[in-house]
Every structure is written in structure tokens, then in C-alpha cells.
Design a protein around this motif. Structure first.
Motif, PDB file in Angstrom:
ATOM      1  N   PRO A  38      14.112  52.115  39.312  1.00 14.40           N
ATOM      2  CA  PRO A  38      13.425  50.820  39.393  1.00 14.40           C
ATOM      3  C   PRO A  38      13.378  50.068  38.059  1.00 14.40           C
ATOM      4  N   PHE A  39      13.880  50.691  36.987  1.00 19.76           N
ATOM      5  CA  PHE A  39      13.772  50.084  35.671  1.00 19.76           C
ATOM      6  C   PHE A  39      14.742  48.924  35.503  1.00 19.76           C
ATOM      7  N   CYS A  40      14.310  47.935  34.730  1.00 22.39           N
ATOM      8  CA  CYS A  40      15.120  46.760  34.427  1.00 22.39           C
ATOM      9  C   CYS A  40      15.814  47.002  33.090  1.00 22.39           C
ATOM     10  N   HIS A  41      17.131  46.861  33.072  1.00 19.55           N
ATOM     11  CA  HIS A  41      17.917  47.151  31.880  1.00 19.55           C
ATOM     12  C   HIS A  41      18.403  45.850  31.261  1.00 19.55           C
ATOM     13  N   LEU A  42      18.130  45.692  29.950  1.00 18.33           N
ATOM     14  CA  LEU A  42      18.547  44.471  29.259  1.00 18.33           C
ATOM     15  C   LEU A  42      18.638  44.713  27.765  1.00 18.33           C
ATOM     16  N   HIS A  43      19.332  43.813  27.086  1.00 12.43           N
ATOM     17  CA  HIS A  43      19.464  43.856  25.630  1.00 12.43           C
ATOM     18  C   HIS A  43      18.545  42.800  25.007  1.00 12.43           C
ATOM     19  N   ALA A  44      18.030  43.129  23.830  1.00 10.21           N
ATOM     20  CA  ALA A  44      17.266  42.156  23.047  1.00 10.21           C
ATOM     21  C   ALA A  44      17.609  42.370  21.581  1.00 10.21           C
ATOM     22  N   THR A  45      17.444  41.325  20.803  1.00  8.02           N
ATOM     23  CA  THR A  45      17.650  41.421  19.359  1.00  8.02           C
ATOM     24  C   THR A  45      16.331  41.104  18.665  1.00  8.02           C
ATOM     25  N   CYS A  46      16.188  41.636  17.466  1.00 10.88           N
ATOM     26  CA  CYS A  46      15.015  41.316  16.653  1.00 10.88           C
ATOM     27  C   CYS A  46      15.318  41.644  15.198  1.00 10.88           C
ATOM     28  N   THR A  47      14.412  41.237  14.343  1.00  6.22           N
ATOM     29  CA  THR A  47      14.499  41.534  12.920  1.00  6.22           C
ATOM     30  C   THR A  47      13.343  42.455  12.564  1.00  6.22           C
TER      31      THR A  47
END
Length: 155
Positions: free
Chosen positions: A65-74
Motif C-alpha cells: 500500500p506504500f506510495c513510492h516517489l523521489h524527492a530532493t532536498c538540501t
């Protein structure tokens, strides 16, 4: 310098409670990284900023059920380089190590094997490492709880 800034791209697995608010889920997971050593970053994140989610929709894979996605940050990291010199206040002394507090926040440890035995001997009665001269006689200098110690990062 012990602080550095790095831009990272992270793959997140968000629980379904964050459907509709992925940014909140990403921020919660990023918060869990703060003040803990993260091997992939080779440092301790102190803060993060510029969070951006790369996908407009997340993937739900197979029967998870997990949502998979990419994110960027500093991230701003505490990441002293090997060979750099740091100052700490001794908070624990034993025959096998010296414990220190660096910047009033980070624990550090100097193993007895890295203490120069030709210059220091551990005194069990005083619970301190005492400096000795070339004849092995105490000089009066010691490393005990409360001492300020400058040390070099070795790895």
C-alpha cells in the motif's frame, strides 16, 4: 570546517496516510534523519531545506500500500573531515577510552589505542589520563572529566 551542505535525491516509501499530502510525509521522514549519523550522507543532518517532490503522482507497487516517489532536498551536515582538528569537553574517562562532547551536542570517543602511551598513562585512582615525562614520572597535567581536549579525526 565540520559543517557542509549537500543536495540529495531520496527514494521514499510513504504510508497510505500521506495520500494527498506527500510533502508532509516526506518532511516527517526527513525529520527522522535529523541528529542521527546517516552512513549514505557520511554525516549527521542538522537541518534540511528546499524539499521538492519530483513526481506528480506516486507509484503503488504490487500488493504494497506504500506510495513510492523521489524527492530532493538540501541537508546541512555535521561531517568533520579525516585529519581535521576538533575541540571537545571530556565527559567520561576510563582505561579504554576518553568520551567527549563536541559543540555541546555530539558525542565523540578517543579509544585508548589512539592515546599516546609514551605521553599518557591511565591512573585508576584519579580516573584520569596523566601526562608523564620521558622517565614515566607524572608531570601534573591530566585529562579528566571537564578537561578541554583538542583531537584529530582519524576515520
Amino acid at each position: 570546517m565540520s559543517l557542509k551542505t549537500v543536495n540529495v535525491r531520496i527514494y521514499f516509501h510513504l504510508p497510505p496516510c500521506f495520500i494527498g499530502d506527500f510533502l508532509r510525509g516526506v518532511n516527517e521522514q526527513l525529520n527522522s534523519y535529523l541528529m542521527k549519523y546517516i552512513p549514505e550522507l557520511k554525516g549527521v543532518p542538522l537541518s534540511y531545506s528546499n524539499v521538492k517532490i519530483e513526481e506528480k503522482v506516486a507509484n503503488v507497487l504490487y500488493d504494497s500500500p506504500f506510495c513510492h516517489l523521489h524527492a530532493t532536498c538540501t541537508f546541512t551536515l555535521f561531517a568533520p573531515r579525516e585529519g581535521s582538528t576538533i575541540v571537545g569537553i571530556v565527559n567520561k574517562v576510563s582505561s579504554d577510552h576518553i568520551g567527549l562532547l563536541v559543540h555541546g551536542v555530539f558525542n565523540a570517543s578517543i579509544a585508548a589505542e589512539h592515546i599516546q602511551k609514551t605521553e599518557y598513562h591511565f591512573n585508576h585512582g584519579a580516573k584520569a589520563w596523566r601526562r608523564v615525562d620521558e622517565d614515566g614520572e607524572p608531570t601534573g597535567e591530566k585529562i579528566a572529566a571537564g578537561s578541554v581536549v583538542k583531537f584529530t579525526i582519524i576515520g
